[in-house]
Write a protein that holds these residues in place. Structure first.
Motif, PDB file in Angstrom:
ATOM      1  N   ILE A  92      49.783  38.549  47.390  1.00 64.25           N
ATOM      2  CA  ILE A  92      48.944  39.702  47.701  1.00 64.25           C
ATOM      3  C   ILE A  92      47.527  39.330  47.277  1.00 64.25           C
ATOM      4  N   TYR A  93      46.591  39.489  48.181  1.00 72.18           N
ATOM      5  CA  TYR A  93      45.196  39.149  47.914  1.00 72.18           C
ATOM      6  C   TYR A  93      44.417  40.435  47.634  1.00 72.18           C
ATOM      7  N   TYR A  94      43.705  40.430  46.516  1.00 76.28           N
ATOM      8  CA  TYR A  94      42.947  41.592  46.076  1.00 76.28           C
ATOM      9  C   TYR A  94      41.448  41.287  46.085  1.00 76.28           C
ATOM     10  N   CYS A  95      40.694  42.254  46.532  1.00 72.36           N
ATOM     11  CA  CYS A  95      39.242  42.165  46.484  1.00 72.36           C
ATOM     12  C   CYS A  95      38.744  42.832  45.199  1.00 72.36           C
ATOM     13  N   ASN A  96      37.706  42.273  44.615  1.00 77.14           N
ATOM     14  CA  ASN A  96      37.095  42.847  43.423  1.00 77.14           C
ATOM     15  C   ASN A  96      35.585  42.809  43.582  1.00 77.14           C
ATOM     16  N   ALA A  97      34.905  43.835  43.092  1.00 81.18           N
ATOM     17  CA  ALA A  97      33.444  43.849  43.179  1.00 81.18           C
ATOM     18  C   ALA A  97      32.865  44.656  42.027  1.00 81.18           C
ATOM     19  N   ALA A  98      31.708  44.248  41.576  1.00 81.21           N
ATOM     20  CA  ALA A  98      30.954  44.995  40.576  1.00 81.21           C
ATOM     21  C   ALA A  98      30.014  45.932  41.327  1.00 81.21           C
ATOM     22  N   ILE A  99      30.282  47.226  41.207  1.00 85.30           N
ATOM     23  CA  ILE A  99      29.606  48.225  42.043  1.00 85.30           C
ATOM     24  C   ILE A  99      28.766  49.167  41.197  1.00 85.30           C
ATOM     25  N   LYS A 100      27.578  49.464  41.707  1.00 81.75           N
ATOM     26  CA  LYS A 100      26.673  50.434  41.089  1.00 81.75           C
ATOM     27  C   LYS A 100      26.617  51.631  42.029  1.00 81.75           C
ATOM     28  N   LYS A 101      27.150  52.782  41.596  1.00 86.82           N
ATOM     29  CA  LYS A 101      27.260  53.935  42.490  1.00 86.82           C
ATOM     30  C   LYS A 101      25.914  54.567  42.808  1.00 86.82           C
ATOM     31  N   ASN A 102      25.031  54.587  41.818  1.00 89.16           N
ATOM     32  CA  ASN A 102      23.691  55.111  42.058  1.00 89.16           C
ATOM     33  C   ASN A 102      22.734  54.436  41.088  1.00 89.16           C
ATOM     34  N   TYR A 103      21.489  54.783  41.156  1.00 93.91           N
ATOM     35  CA  TYR A 103      20.439  54.113  40.390  1.00 93.91           C
ATOM     36  C   TYR A 103      20.706  54.201  38.884  1.00 93.91           C
ATOM     37  N   TYR A 104      21.313  55.288  38.453  1.00 96.88           N
ATOM     38  CA  TYR A 104      21.439  55.536  37.018  1.00 96.88           C
ATOM     39  C   TYR A 104      22.704  54.940  36.416  1.00 96.88           C
ATOM     40  N   ASN A 105      23.655  54.546  37.268  1.00100.96           N
ATOM     41  CA  ASN A 105      24.916  54.005  36.774  1.00100.96           C
ATOM     42  C   ASN A 105      24.790  52.526  36.430  1.00100.96           C
ATOM     43  N   ASN A 106      25.732  52.065  35.590  1.00102.01           N
ATOM     44  CA  ASN A 106      25.905  50.637  35.384  1.00102.01           C
ATOM     45  C   ASN A 106      26.840  50.085  36.458  1.00102.01           C
ATOM     46  N   TYR A 107      26.898  48.755  36.560  1.00 97.65           N
ATOM     47  CA  TYR A 107      27.858  48.138  37.463  1.00 97.65           C
ATOM     48  C   TYR A 107      29.261  48.273  36.867  1.00 97.65           C
ATOM     49  N   VAL A 108      30.201  48.678  37.692  1.00 96.95           N
ATOM     50  CA  VAL A 108      31.590  48.876  37.276  1.00 96.95           C
ATOM     51  C   VAL A 108      32.499  48.076  38.193  1.00 96.95           C
ATOM     52  N   SER A 109      33.501  47.432  37.602  1.00 93.29           N
ATOM     53  CA  SER A 109      34.444  46.636  38.387  1.00 93.29           C
ATOM     54  C   SER A 109      35.382  47.537  39.181  1.00 93.29           C
ATOM     55  N   SER A 110      35.496  47.270  40.479  1.00 88.85           N
ATOM     56  CA  SER A 110      36.387  48.024  41.349  1.00 88.85           C
ATOM     57  C   SER A 110      37.333  47.069  42.069  1.00 88.85           C
ATOM     58  N   TRP A 111      38.511  47.580  42.434  1.00 91.78           N
ATOM     59  CA  TRP A 111      39.533  46.770  43.082  1.00 91.78           C
ATOM     60  C   TRP A 111      39.992  47.400  44.391  1.00 91.78           C
ATOM     61  N   GLY A 112      40.434  46.556  45.301  1.00 92.09           N
ATOM     62  CA  GLY A 112      41.090  47.032  46.493  1.00 92.09           C
ATOM     63  C   GLY A 112      42.579  47.195  46.245  1.00 92.09           C
ATOM     64  N   GLN A 113      43.272  47.698  47.249  1.00 92.10           N
ATOM     65  CA  GLN A 113      44.704  47.960  47.120  1.00 92.10           C
ATOM     66  C   GLN A 113      45.536  46.700  47.357  1.00 92.10           C
ATOM     67  N   GLY A 114      44.912  45.676  47.878  1.00 91.84           N
ATOM     68  CA  GLY A 114      45.603  44.423  48.139  1.00 91.84           C
ATOM     69  C   GLY A 114      46.075  44.312  49.579  1.00 91.84           C
ATOM     70  N   THR A 115      46.088  43.092  50.070  1.00 92.62           N
ATOM     71  CA  THR A 115      46.597  42.829  51.415  1.00 92.62           C
ATOM     72  C   THR A 115      47.535  41.627  51.340  1.00 92.62           C
ATOM     73  N   GLN A 116      48.672  41.745  51.995  1.00 93.34           N
ATOM     74  CA  GLN A 116      49.698  40.706  51.913  1.00 93.34           C
ATOM     75  C   GLN A 116      49.369  39.551  52.842  1.00 93.34           C
ATOM     76  N   VAL A 117      49.430  38.352  52.298  1.00 98.73           N
ATOM     77  CA  VAL A 117      49.312  37.125  53.086  1.00 98.73           C
ATOM     78  C   VAL A 117      50.614  36.355  52.903  1.00 98.73           C
ATOM     79  N   THR A 118      51.273  36.077  54.015  1.00 94.51           N
ATOM     80  CA  THR A 118      52.532  35.342  53.984  1.00 94.51           C
ATOM     81  C   THR A 118      52.412  34.114  54.876  1.00 94.51           C
ATOM     82  N   VAL A 119      52.692  32.951  54.300  1.00 96.33           N
ATOM     83  CA  VAL A 119      52.595  31.696  55.036  1.00 96.33           C
ATOM     84  C   VAL A 119      53.997  31.108  55.133  1.00 96.33           C
ATOM     85  N   SER A 120      54.470  30.974  56.354  1.00 94.02           N
ATOM     86  CA  SER A 120      55.821  30.447  56.561  1.00 94.02           C
ATOM     87  C   SER A 120      55.769  28.930  56.762  1.00 94.02           C
ATOM     88  N   SER A 121      56.826  28.271  56.348  1.00 95.98           N
ATOM     89  CA  SER A 121      56.873  26.803  56.457  1.00 95.98           C
ATOM     90  C   SER A 121      57.468  26.360  57.779  1.00 95.98           C
TER      91      SER A 121
END
Length: 121
Positions: A92-121
Motif C-alpha cells: 500500500i502506497y501512502y502520500c505524506n505532505a507537510a501542509i500549512k492550512k492558512n497563514y497563521y498555522n504551522n506546517y502539519v504532517s498529513s497522510w492519504g488513505q493509501g492506494t494498493q499497488v500489486t505487481v504480479s510475477s
C-alpha cells in the motif's frame, strides 16, 4: 489536518509501470515536503521518495533508477512514476505532505488513505 487523496494504484505485471498522484482534498495555504511511503503486509512503513518545495529529491536505495518523484506546485500535487516494477514493490502506497492550512498555522504532517499497488510475477 487536511487529508490527502491518492490515485493511480492497481494491478500490473512485473516490468510494467504505474503512476501515482496525490493532492490535498481541500484548500491549503502552502505545502512543503511531499513524499511517498509504502507498507507491505507484515512490514513497517518505509520511505520511498520525497521532494522539497524547491525540488530537492531523496530516494530509497531500492527504487533508485526505477521510480521518479515530481511535483506540480501550482496544482499542489505530487506524483510517483514507477517503472520496471517488481513483485517486491507490492504494497500500500501512502502520500505524506507537510501542509500549512492558512497563514497563521504551522506546517502539519498529513497522510492519504493509501492506494494498493500489486505487481504480479
Amino acid at each position: 489536518q487536511v487529508p490527502l487523496v491518492e490515485s493511480g494504484g492497481g494491478l500490473v505485471q512485473a516490468g510494467g509501470s504505474l503512476r501515482l498522484s496525490c493532492a490535498p482534498s481541500g484548500y491549503v495555504f502552502g505545502i512543503d515536503l511531499m513524499g511517498w511511503y509504502r507498507q507491505a503486509p507484515g512490514k513497517q512503513r518505509e520511505l520511498v521518495a520525497d521532494i522539497t518545495g524547491s525540488n530537492v529529491i531523496n530516494y530509497a536505495e531500492f527504487v533508485k533508477g526505477r521510480f521518479t518523484i515530481s511535483r506540480d506546485n501550482a496544482k499542489k500535487t505530487v506524483y510517483l512514476q514507477m517503472n520496471s516494477l517488481k513483485p517486491e514493490d507490492t504494497a500500500i502506497y501512502y502520500c505524506n505532505a507537510a501542509i500549512k492550512k492558512n497563514y497563521y498555522n504551522n506546517y502539519v504532517s498529513s497522510w492519504g488513505q493509501g492506494t494498493q499497488v500489486t505487481v504480479s510475477s
